[in-house]
Design a protein around this motif. Structure first.
Motif, PDB file in Angstrom:
ATOM      1  N   THR A 136       0.936  -1.302  -0.074  1.00 18.77           N
ATOM      2  CA  THR A 136       0.012  -0.213   0.107  1.00 18.77           C
ATOM      3  C   THR A 136       0.811   1.371  -0.041  1.00 18.77           C
ATOM      4  N   PRO A 137       0.500   2.157  -0.990  1.00 19.31           N
ATOM      5  CA  PRO A 137       1.348   3.356  -0.770  1.00 19.31           C
ATOM      6  C   PRO A 137       1.261   4.209   0.430  1.00 19.31           C
ATOM      7  N   GLY A 138       2.376   4.712   0.818  1.00 23.50           N
ATOM      8  CA  GLY A 138       2.514   5.427   1.937  1.00 23.50           C
ATOM      9  C   GLY A 138       2.592   4.590   3.392  1.00 23.50           C
ATOM     10  N   THR A 139       3.029   3.222   3.051  1.00 19.98           N
ATOM     11  CA  THR A 139       3.122   2.441   4.175  1.00 19.98           C
ATOM     12  C   THR A 139       4.502   1.672   4.104  1.00 19.98           C
ATOM     13  N   ASP A 285     -11.655  -3.159  -5.573  1.00 20.12           N
ATOM     14  CA  ASP A 285     -10.669  -2.360  -4.801  1.00 20.12           C
ATOM     15  C   ASP A 285     -10.793  -2.234  -3.310  1.00 20.12           C
ATOM     16  N   PHE A 286      -9.638  -2.774  -2.690  1.00 16.27           N
ATOM     17  CA  PHE A 286      -9.784  -2.821  -1.132  1.00 16.27           C
ATOM     18  C   PHE A 286      -8.514  -2.870  -0.568  1.00 16.27           C
ATOM     19  N   THR A 287      -8.400  -2.628   0.639  1.00 14.44           N
ATOM     20  CA  THR A 287      -7.027  -2.640   1.609  1.00 14.44           C
ATOM     21  C   THR A 287      -7.165  -3.419   2.874  1.00 14.44           C
ATOM     22  N   LEU A 288      -6.384  -4.101   2.992  1.00 10.13           N
ATOM     23  CA  LEU A 288      -6.052  -4.540   4.740  1.00 10.13           C
ATOM     24  C   LEU A 288      -4.963  -3.888   5.328  1.00 10.13           C
ATOM     25  N   HIS A 289      -5.308  -3.354   6.462  1.00 14.08           N
ATOM     26  CA  HIS A 289      -4.149  -2.644   7.350  1.00 14.08           C
ATOM     27  C   HIS A 289      -4.006  -3.709   8.734  1.00 14.08           C
ATOM     28  N   SER A 290      -2.991  -3.731   9.212  1.00 10.76           N
ATOM     29  CA  SER A 290      -2.829  -4.402  10.369  1.00 10.76           C
ATOM     30  C   SER A 290      -2.134  -3.801  11.332  1.00 10.76           C
ATOM     31  N   LYS A 291      -2.508  -3.416  12.596  1.00  9.65           N
ATOM     32  CA  LYS A 291      -1.824  -2.643  13.713  1.00  9.65           C
ATOM     33  C   LYS A 291      -0.384  -3.264  13.795  1.00  9.65           C
ATOM     34  N   VAL A 292      -0.370  -4.620  13.626  1.00 10.01           N
ATOM     35  CA  VAL A 292       1.065  -5.250  13.725  1.00 10.01           C
ATOM     36  C   VAL A 292       1.450  -5.926  12.701  1.00 10.01           C
ATOM     37  N   PRO A 293       2.515  -6.267  12.202  1.00 10.32           N
ATOM     38  CA  PRO A 293       2.848  -7.211  11.142  1.00 10.32           C
ATOM     39  C   PRO A 293       2.208  -8.669  11.323  1.00 10.32           C
ATOM     40  N   LEU A 294       1.874  -9.103  10.118  1.00  7.44           N
ATOM     41  CA  LEU A 294       0.987 -10.307  10.303  1.00  7.44           C
ATOM     42  C   LEU A 294       1.469 -11.371   8.918  1.00  7.44           C
ATOM     43  N   PRO A 295       1.554 -12.257   9.191  1.00  9.33           N
ATOM     44  CA  PRO A 295       1.936 -13.367   7.801  1.00  9.33           C
ATOM     45  C   PRO A 295       1.055 -13.069   6.770  1.00  9.33           C
ATOM     46  N   GLY A 304       5.955 -13.977   4.048  1.00  7.45           N
ATOM     47  CA  GLY A 304       6.376 -12.956   5.083  1.00  7.45           C
ATOM     48  C   GLY A 304       5.516 -12.257   5.546  1.00  7.45           C
ATOM     49  N   LEU A 305       5.912 -11.065   6.591  1.00  4.63           N
ATOM     50  CA  LEU A 305       4.868 -10.519   7.230  1.00  4.63           C
ATOM     51  C   LEU A 305       4.646  -9.133   6.669  1.00  4.63           C
ATOM     52  N   ARG A 306       3.284  -8.630   6.824  1.00  2.00           N
ATOM     53  CA  ARG A 306       2.865  -7.397   5.968  1.00  2.00           C
ATOM     54  C   ARG A 306       2.088  -6.752   7.094  1.00  2.00           C
ATOM     55  N   THR A 307       2.068  -5.289   6.943  1.00  2.00           N
ATOM     56  CA  THR A 307       1.184  -4.516   7.871  1.00  2.00           C
ATOM     57  C   THR A 307       0.128  -3.937   6.984  1.00  2.00           C
ATOM     58  N   SER A 308       0.202  -3.835   5.520  1.00  2.00           N
ATOM     59  CA  SER A 308      -0.641  -3.497   4.724  1.00  2.00           C
ATOM     60  C   SER A 308      -0.730  -4.027   3.363  1.00  2.00           C
ATOM     61  N   VAL A 309      -1.889  -4.391   2.750  1.00  2.00           N
ATOM     62  CA  VAL A 309      -2.010  -5.031   1.313  1.00  2.00           C
ATOM     63  C   VAL A 309      -3.030  -4.211   0.802  1.00  2.00           C
ATOM     64  N   THR A 310      -2.909  -4.005  -0.603  1.00  2.00           N
ATOM     65  CA  THR A 310      -3.883  -3.608  -1.414  1.00  2.00           C
ATOM     66  C   THR A 310      -4.325  -4.704  -2.364  1.00  2.00           C
ATOM     67  N   PHE A 311      -5.607  -4.896  -2.566  1.00  2.00           N
ATOM     68  CA  PHE A 311      -6.098  -5.915  -3.477  1.00  2.00           C
ATOM     69  C   PHE A 311      -6.903  -5.111  -4.581  1.00  2.00           C
ATOM     70  N   THR A 312      -6.632  -5.713  -5.737  1.00  2.00           N
ATOM     71  CA  THR A 312      -7.435  -5.263  -7.043  1.00  2.00           C
ATOM     72  C   THR A 312      -8.005  -6.597  -7.595  1.00  2.00           C
ATOM     73  N   GLY A 313      -9.365  -6.838  -7.893  1.00  2.00           N
ATOM     74  CA  GLY A 313      -9.808  -7.744  -8.465  1.00  2.00           C
ATOM     75  C   GLY A 313      -9.844  -7.396 -10.064  1.00  2.00           C
ATOM     76  N   VAL A 314      -9.194  -8.337 -10.865  1.00  2.00           N
ATOM     77  CA  VAL A 314      -9.196  -8.097 -12.342  1.00  2.00           C
ATOM     78  C   VAL A 314      -9.881  -8.919 -13.187  1.00  2.00           C
ATOM     79  N   ARG A 315     -10.996  -8.422 -14.022  1.00  2.00           N
ATOM     80  CA  ARG A 315     -11.827  -9.457 -14.588  1.00  2.00           C
ATOM     81  C   ARG A 315     -11.169  -9.723 -15.908  1.00  2.00           C
ATOM     82  N   ARG A 316     -11.403 -10.645 -16.422  1.00  2.00           N
ATOM     83  CA  ARG A 316     -10.831 -11.152 -17.640  1.00  2.00           C
ATOM     84  C   ARG A 316      -9.171 -10.964 -17.991  1.00  2.00           C
ATOM     85  N   ALA A 317      -8.540 -11.528 -17.197  1.00  3.21           N
ATOM     86  CA  ALA A 317      -7.213 -11.377 -17.195  1.00  3.21           C
ATOM     87  C   ALA A 317      -6.309 -12.503 -17.868  1.00  3.21           C
ATOM     88  N   LEU A 318      -6.817 -13.621 -18.200  1.00  6.31           N
ATOM     89  CA  LEU A 318      -6.092 -14.604 -18.773  1.00  6.31           C
ATOM     90  C   LEU A 318      -6.877 -15.546 -19.240  1.00  6.31           C
TER      91      LEU A 318
END
Length: 322
Positions: A136-139, A285-295, A304-318
């Motif tokens: 996630t940008p800014g994290t 489009d959505f983002t998961l933020h965590s107060k602590v690093p999580l697997p 590995g560990l992350r504190t913030s991940v941004t997800f995008t659902g892409v239709r008709r990709a492959l």
């Protein structure tokens, strides 16, 4: 037709003799180049090479979900372009093979090869949607490169279980469903956040969903398999839509017993439910933020560990052969 066969020699359920039979069967129908992977990330590199080729029509992945994930990330290195990119075919060779089975392919490698050859002769294929996860940008995770996933991702509890399983496999344990179940129990007993969830889900134009203990992102249904039993965490999830989320805000012993029972008895019509269960359908489009690093995991691969991940659902990709 020119095709590249990417073979994972460590595939759990495929012997060298079976691989030779499959290579012979495929080579009888197409101009086939077979390459055995030699290092982690090799399948991704091969997929990228195929995507950048001018005359590659098909890439066949022989291995488990991890091999498929690498090939997909190679094919989509420059972004989705289903009309230009080679098509993907999957021959299951891992212990679970969720992606191949979700496409409707047999779980036996020889039978799946026959089904793929029939599909090629009949020119049957489908264009599927995929998930994309990025820092996630800014994290602190801003620099984490984007990565595609085919059927699921998770931040927190389920990723912790996968990490435990990988540790056991490094010690020589076989990847079995019993091994996974033992690690689920051990992770639950050791889980430090089961009563105070550190995860918040945010999405444009909606109120945040807070205090989540467990978060699973599904791109298709079933979510996984226990032997031949399909498990439906998000029954509405589909390769034809964006992403679904199932999350829990509490993991007390009674709550876990209830939701585990619901998962084991889940069906295409009914999944986990209750006041502590959060289910969201068709999110682009959505983002998961965590107060602590999580697997964090994608397609069953611990990243590995992350504190913030941004997800995008892409239709008709492959495009995939089915």
């Amino acid at each position: 037709m020119r095709a590249l066969l990417v073979v994972n020699p460590a595939a759990t359920t495929t012997s060298a003799r079976t691989r030779d039979v499959l290579i012979h069967a495929l080579a009888s129908e197409m101009k086939l180049e077979a390459v055995t992977t030699e290092y982690r990330g090799h399948a991704r590199d091969l997929g990228r090479r195929a995507a950048e080729s001018d005359d590659m029509d098909l890439v066949v992945a022989l291995g488990g979900d991890g091999t498929v994930n690498e090939v997909v990330n190679g094919l989509l290195h420059h972004g989705p372009d289903p009309d230009r990119l080679p098509r993907l075919a999957v021959v299951p060779g891992g212990s679970t093979n969720v992606f191949a089975r979700a496409l409707g392919l047999p779980n036996d490698a020889v039978e799946a090869t026959g089904a793929i050859l029939d599909a090629l002769r009949d020119r049957t294929e489908r264009t599927i949607g995929l998930g994309l996860a990025a820092g996630t940008p800014g994290t602190d995770d801003e620099a984490v490169p984007a990565r595609w996933f085919t059927f699921c991702a998770g931040l927190g509890f389920d990723a912790s279980v996968i990490g435990r399983v990988e540790q056991q496999r490094e010690r020589g344990k076989r990847s079995t469903h019993a091994l996974y179940m033992r690690q689920v129990v051990r992770q639950f007993l050791d889980e430090p956040h089961r009563r105070n969830g550190p995860i918040t889900l945010t999405r444009p134009g909606e109120d945040p969903v807070t205090d989540l203990v467990l978060s699973i992102i599904c791109n298709t249904s079933p979510w996984t398999y226990l032997g031949n039993r399909p498990v439906y965490a998000s029954p509405q999830a589909s390769f034809d839509t964006a992403l679904d989320v199932v999350a829990l805000s509490k993991m007390s012993t009674p709550a876990v017993a209830r939701y585990a029972t619901q998962l084991l008895t889940s069906s295409p019509e009914r999944g986990p439910r209750g006041k502590h269960a959060v289910t969201l359908h068709d999110l682009t489009d959505f983002t998961l933020h965590s107060k602590v690093p999580l697997p964090f995991q994608m397609d069953g691969d611990h990243l590995g560990l992350r504190t913030s991940v941004t997800f995008t659902g892409v239709r008709r990709a492959l495009r995939v052969i089915v």
